[in-house]
Design a protein around this motif. Structure first.
Motif, PDB file in Angstrom:
ATOM      1  N   LEU A 195      23.339  -3.332 -19.598  1.00  0.00           N
ATOM      2  CA  LEU A 195      23.459  -1.953 -20.052  1.00  0.00           C
ATOM      3  C   LEU A 195      24.214  -1.852 -21.372  1.00  0.00           C
ATOM      4  CD1 LEU A 195      24.350  -0.377 -16.587  1.00  0.00           C
ATOM      5  CD2 LEU A 195      22.180  -0.161 -17.794  1.00  0.00           C
TER       6      LEU A 195
ATOM      7  N   ARG B  38      24.076  -3.590 -23.987  1.00  0.00           N
ATOM      8  CA  ARG B  38      23.260  -3.862 -25.178  1.00  0.00           C
ATOM      9  C   ARG B  38      22.720  -2.599 -25.820  1.00  0.00           C
ATOM     10  NH1 ARG B  38      17.439  -7.136 -24.911  1.00  0.00           N
ATOM     11  NH2 ARG B  38      16.639  -6.403 -26.915  1.00  0.00           N
ATOM     12  N   TRP B  39      22.535  -1.534 -25.024  1.00  0.00           N
ATOM     13  CA  TRP B  39      21.814  -0.370 -25.518  1.00  0.00           C
ATOM     14  C   TRP B  39      22.732   0.760 -25.980  1.00  0.00           C
ATOM     15  CZ3 TRP B  39      17.220  -2.259 -26.046  1.00  0.00           C
ATOM     16  CH2 TRP B  39      16.783  -3.249 -25.163  1.00  0.00           C
TER      17      TRP B  39
ATOM     18  N   LEU C  74      24.716   2.959 -24.376  1.00  0.00           N
ATOM     19  CA  LEU C  74      24.489   4.194 -23.641  1.00  0.00           C
ATOM     20  C   LEU C  74      25.785   4.974 -23.448  1.00  0.00           C
ATOM     21  CD1 LEU C  74      22.119   2.822 -20.833  1.00  0.00           C
ATOM     22  CD2 LEU C  74      21.466   3.869 -23.013  1.00  0.00           C
TER      23      LEU C  74
ATOM     24  N   GLN D  55      24.334   8.442 -19.402  1.00  0.00           N
ATOM     25  CA  GLN D  55      23.124   7.617 -19.485  1.00  0.00           C
ATOM     26  C   GLN D  55      23.305   6.318 -18.712  1.00  0.00           C
ATOM     27  OE1 GLN D  55      23.058   7.425 -23.814  1.00  0.00           O
ATOM     28  NE2 GLN D  55      21.095   8.521 -23.852  1.00  0.00           N
ATOM     29  N   ARG D  56      24.474   5.742 -18.817  1.00  0.00           N
ATOM     30  CA  ARG D  56      24.738   4.456 -18.172  1.00  0.00           C
ATOM     31  C   ARG D  56      24.669   4.572 -16.648  1.00  0.00           C
ATOM     32  NH1 ARG D  56      27.570  -0.129 -20.133  1.00  0.00           N
ATOM     33  NH2 ARG D  56      28.355  -1.452 -18.453  1.00  0.00           N
TER      34      ARG D  56
ATOM     35  N   GLU E 226      16.313   6.057 -24.528  1.00  0.00           N
ATOM     36  CA  GLU E 226      17.292   4.971 -24.504  1.00  0.00           C
ATOM     37  C   GLU E 226      17.567   4.492 -23.080  1.00  0.00           C
ATOM     38  OE1 GLU E 226      17.505   7.686 -26.330  1.00  0.00           O
ATOM     39  OE2 GLU E 226      17.262   6.735 -28.300  1.00  0.00           O
TER      40      GLU E 226
ATOM     41  N   PHE F 185      15.144   1.724 -21.755  1.00  0.00           N
ATOM     42  CA  PHE F 185      15.165   0.393 -22.364  1.00  0.00           C
ATOM     43  C   PHE F 185      15.650  -0.690 -21.392  1.00  0.00           C
ATOM     44  CE2 PHE F 185      15.616   2.217 -26.935  1.00  0.00           C
ATOM     45  CZ  PHE F 185      14.269   2.539 -26.938  1.00  0.00           C
ATOM     46  N   PRO F 186      16.757  -0.467 -20.654  1.00  0.00           N
ATOM     47  CA  PRO F 186      17.161  -1.504 -19.691  1.00  0.00           C
ATOM     48  C   PRO F 186      16.122  -1.754 -18.601  1.00  0.00           C
ATOM     49  CG  PRO F 186      18.940   0.085 -20.047  1.00  0.00           C
ATOM     50  CD  PRO F 186      17.718   0.647 -20.685  1.00  0.00           C
TER      51      PRO F 186
ATOM     52  N   HIS G 126      13.373  -3.882 -20.122  1.00  0.00           N
ATOM     53  CA  HIS G 126      13.880  -5.246 -20.326  1.00  0.00           C
ATOM     54  C   HIS G 126      13.948  -6.008 -19.006  1.00  0.00           C
ATOM     55  CE1 HIS G 126      16.192  -8.560 -21.889  1.00  0.00           C
ATOM     56  NE2 HIS G 126      17.184  -8.310 -21.058  1.00  0.00           N
TER      57      HIS G 126
ATOM     58  N   ARG H  31      10.275   3.295 -32.109  1.00  0.00           N
ATOM     59  CA  ARG H  31      11.572   3.156 -31.441  1.00  0.00           C
ATOM     60  C   ARG H  31      11.544   2.032 -30.418  1.00  0.00           C
ATOM     61  NH1 ARG H  31      12.961   9.078 -29.379  1.00  0.00           N
ATOM     62  NH2 ARG H  31      14.892   8.058 -28.753  1.00  0.00           N
TER      63      ARG H  31
ATOM     64  N   ALA I 186      13.403  -1.700 -30.419  1.00  0.00           N
ATOM     65  CA  ALA I 186      14.242  -2.135 -29.295  1.00  0.00           C
ATOM     66  C   ALA I 186      13.790  -3.476 -28.740  1.00  0.00           C
ATOM     67  CB  ALA I 186      14.227  -1.073 -28.196  1.00  0.00           C
TER      68      ALA I 186
END
Length: 680
Positions: free
Chosen positions: A304, A306-307, A309, A313-314, A368, A371-372, A375, A400, A404
């Motif tokens: 988490l 890396r992005w 957040l 968001q996290r 955003e 993204f995790p 991934h 975007r 990423a």
């Protein structure tokens, strides 16, 4: 399209098959290869599969309309007395099974025994091969000899031809993996990626079909009424499109199959005509289950970190990751690729796939947060689809997501896309493009599920389910989930995570009310209410960009004229879905060249303009439900430099939708405050 239909006597049961190239099936039989058959228990459920060899092969029709052939195959039930049937017995069985279709042809003007016999392709024929007698041919047969003879002239023997077909079948299987394509689309795919397979595609596809790697079916097929069996089921059967799931009512005479009433689907016509005699090919894509025990990407904080957040968001992304990491529930026994009865294809509508809702307020940064999840799925060997209802959002998201995941090839699909036949593990597409996939993805992310055209469109919901593997997962993203989904959340039936705060940590602007007469009344009087004019003046004085939403396109031009006369010192423009200069006007508004923009709900989502205020006129209109009011209000306060933008609901009445929108926004602010996501 017309195909061959034949029956094979396996070790324990008779099986009915269709063929694009009967010569390929004959070669399969001569080589004594086996057919996949389904094992069914006493309770009627599939209990696995096995491979059985053929002892007898009987050609029933060489040129039967594809839709009828698929109907025969899908409804076929083996009987012990079939062992003693002569060709006449098989022909009687076919006439009985297709009684409804033949009656429709009579109504269309086709009459007479011989006319129907020609339409069915029931010419003289018989046993093609038995294990004791070797090869025997009777009557007329339509074989794909042209490709074989041409190949033999160039390369040599029949054995070499079979080896070549085996290689071509593997290549065409790889190209069709996870796809659902009509014949015309297959031809386009081959012309772009595998042009050397075009002359012999029928042989290659049929070979792959016999291996259980490619399913051959009709674009439109009859589906029995729920809970009915036998003749009554056929009598009440309805036609459905197997590509989009829509019920089909339209029929037309067809030169391709010879039928006077070939059913076709109007719902997905923009993607090519799906009809009864149109070949629909579906390629096998085996599921890749997520790791049990944490191989691949571990669920650690670094995934988490890396992005970058925000705390809100996290928390939500972490909950979604835990959902993805739950053990997959695989089928009790491995499915035999396409050995199951093709007639059960539409049961995917009832498949219960694991779902997770990311309920994030407007401006929370939903992109955003996924993204995790992308991934994690890619790192475990899975395939990901991100789908959104609108093309402009696809084009906005593409750079975007590419930034990423720079190391990952991404295919971007929409109407007219040049990448539609490219292979990629990460695909970004409009929701209509999902109809070209079948059990292809381990993770399907549906963005803006409440937006047009996805919302309330069962065709697109059906396509989304079809695109996901049997062990796949769904992630839904929305700021305003549909009412049914909200009920499931309250009842604990739907896993979810709420993101109640924007990334900048300030509360959502709560709409305030201005009681004014309707826009229609203002236009008749040719003046703006003083309370509305005063509020607009305050927004202008503070330097805000002003959205003015109206419910009717016809109100835009006269209202824009009134505003220009009242506020002559600033630029005022109006736009709608009918405006050819819409894109340019939105760009000018973003660049502050235009200060006031009068518009409809076309700009209720996907548009971020710093330092904005929002005025919703006729907020009591039936065209503005709670979700659209929340979305329009969400255009304000999105910037960290101006998080306290203002929102006004202007109308004569205070409706349930307006109260609900205010309640929803206040509820999110309360949750965000309790969780400590807001700045003091």
């Amino acid at each position: 399209m017309k195909v061959a239909v034949y029956a094979v006597r396996l070790e324990q049961v008779w099986k009915l098959m269709i063929s694009l190239d009967i010569g390929t099936d004959l070669g399969w039989c001569l080589e004594e290869r086996g057919w996949l058959i389904e094992k069914t228990g006493r309770n009627g459920f599939r209990e696995g599969h096995q491979v059985e060899r053929c002892s007898t092969m009987v050609l029933l029709s060489a040129v039967m309309p594809l839709g009828w052939a698929v109907q025969l195959r899908d409804s076929f039930q083996a009987k012990l007395e079939m062992d003693g049937w002569k060709l006449k017995g098989w022909h009687e069985y076919i006439r009985g099974a297709l009684k409804r279709e033949l009656e429709q042809e009579r109504q269309g003007g086709v009459s007479g025994y011989h006319a129907e016999e020609n339409l069915l392709g029931l010419r003289s024929g018989g046993v093609l091969w038995t294990r004791r007698e070797g090869l025997t041919l009777y009557g007329e047969m339509v074989l794909e000899q042209y490709q074989r003879e041409r190949y033999e002239e160039m390369h040599g023997s029949e054995a070499m031809w079979r080896e070549a077909v085996d290689v071509m079948a593997r290549r065409i299987t790889a190209a069709l993996e996870g796809r659902s394509l009509l014949e015309a689309e297959l031809q386009q795919l081959l012309a772009e990626r595998l042009p050397e397979l075009v002359p012999a595609w029928r042989s290659a596809v049929q070979h792959a079909h016999l291996q259980g790697l490619v399913l051959l079916t009709a674009g439109v097929a009859a589906v029995a009424a729920r809970g009915l069996w036998g003749p009554l089921a056929r009598l009440r059967a309805r036609y459905r499109c197997r590509r989009c799931g829509s019920e089909v009512h339209s029929r037309t005479p067809c030169g391709s199959c010879g039928s006077s009433g070939c059913a076709y689907c109007e719902a997905c016509l923009a993607l090519g005509r799906s009809r009864s005699c149109a070949l629909l090919l579906r390629g096998s894509a085996e599921a890749v289950p997520p790791p049990a025990g944490g191989t691949g990407a571990p669920l650690t904080g670094s995934l988490l970190d890396r992005w970058g957040l925000s705390p809100a968001q996290r928390d939500a992304a972490s909950a979604a990751l835990q959902f993805l990491a739950q053990p997959q529930v695989a089928p009790a026994e491995p499915a035999p690729r396409y050995a199951q009865r093709p007639g059960r294809l539409l049961q995917s509508r009832e498949r219960s796939l694991p779902r997770f809702l990311l309920w994030a307020v407007t401006g929370a940064g939903k992109t955003e947060m996924i993204f995790p999840l992308i991934h994690y799925t890619l790192s475990t060997g899975g395939k990901v689809l991100v789908a959104t209802p609108r093309r402009d959002v696809v084009l906005e998201l593409a750079p975007r997501i590419s930034k990423a995941f720079p190391e990952e090839k991404i295919a971007v699909l929409y109407g007219g896309s040049t990448q539609r036949w490219e292979e990629a593990r990460l695909i970004l597409a409009t929701t209509h493009q999902l109809m070209r996939f079948y059990h292809a993805f381990d993770l399907v992310i549906i963005d803006e599920l409440d937006a047009f055209p996805y919302h309330n469109d069962p065709m697109l919901a059906f396509a989304a389910k079809e695109s996901c593997k049997g062990t796949g997962r769904f992630i839904f993203l929305s700021a305003t989930p549909p009412a049914q989904m909200q009920r499931e959340v309250r009842q604990g039936k739907l896993e979810h995570a709420k993101v109640p705060a924007r990334f900048h940590g300030h509360p959502l602007p709560v709409p305030r009310r201005i009681r004014i007469e309707s826009v229609e009344g203002c236009l008749r009087r040719r003046s703006l209410p003083s309370s509305l004019a005063a509020s607009l003046e305050q927004s202008i004085q503070r330097g805000a960009q002003i959205f003015i939403f109206v419910s009717r396109i016809r109100h835009i031009e006269p209202l824009t004229g009134l505003l220009r006369r009242r506020f002559s010192s600033i630029s005022v423009e109006g736009t709608s879905s009918q405006d050819e200069l819409r894109a340019e006007k939105v760009l000018d508004f973003r660049a502050t060249k235009t200060r006031v923009l009068v518009t409809t709900t076309i700009l209720e989502r996907g548009v971020t303009v710093p330092k904005s205020d929002v005025f919703i006129l006729d907020a009591d209109s039936d065209l503005f439900d709670e979700a659209s009011l929340v979305q329009m209000a969400g255009r304000a306060g999105r910037s960290k430099d101006d998080p306290a933008g203002r929102v006004w609901f202007a109308s004569p009445e205070w409706t349930r939708s307006q109260r609900g929108a205010v309640r929803q926004i206040r509820s999110m602010n309360t949750i965000a405050h309790k969780k400590g996501f807001l700045h003091a």
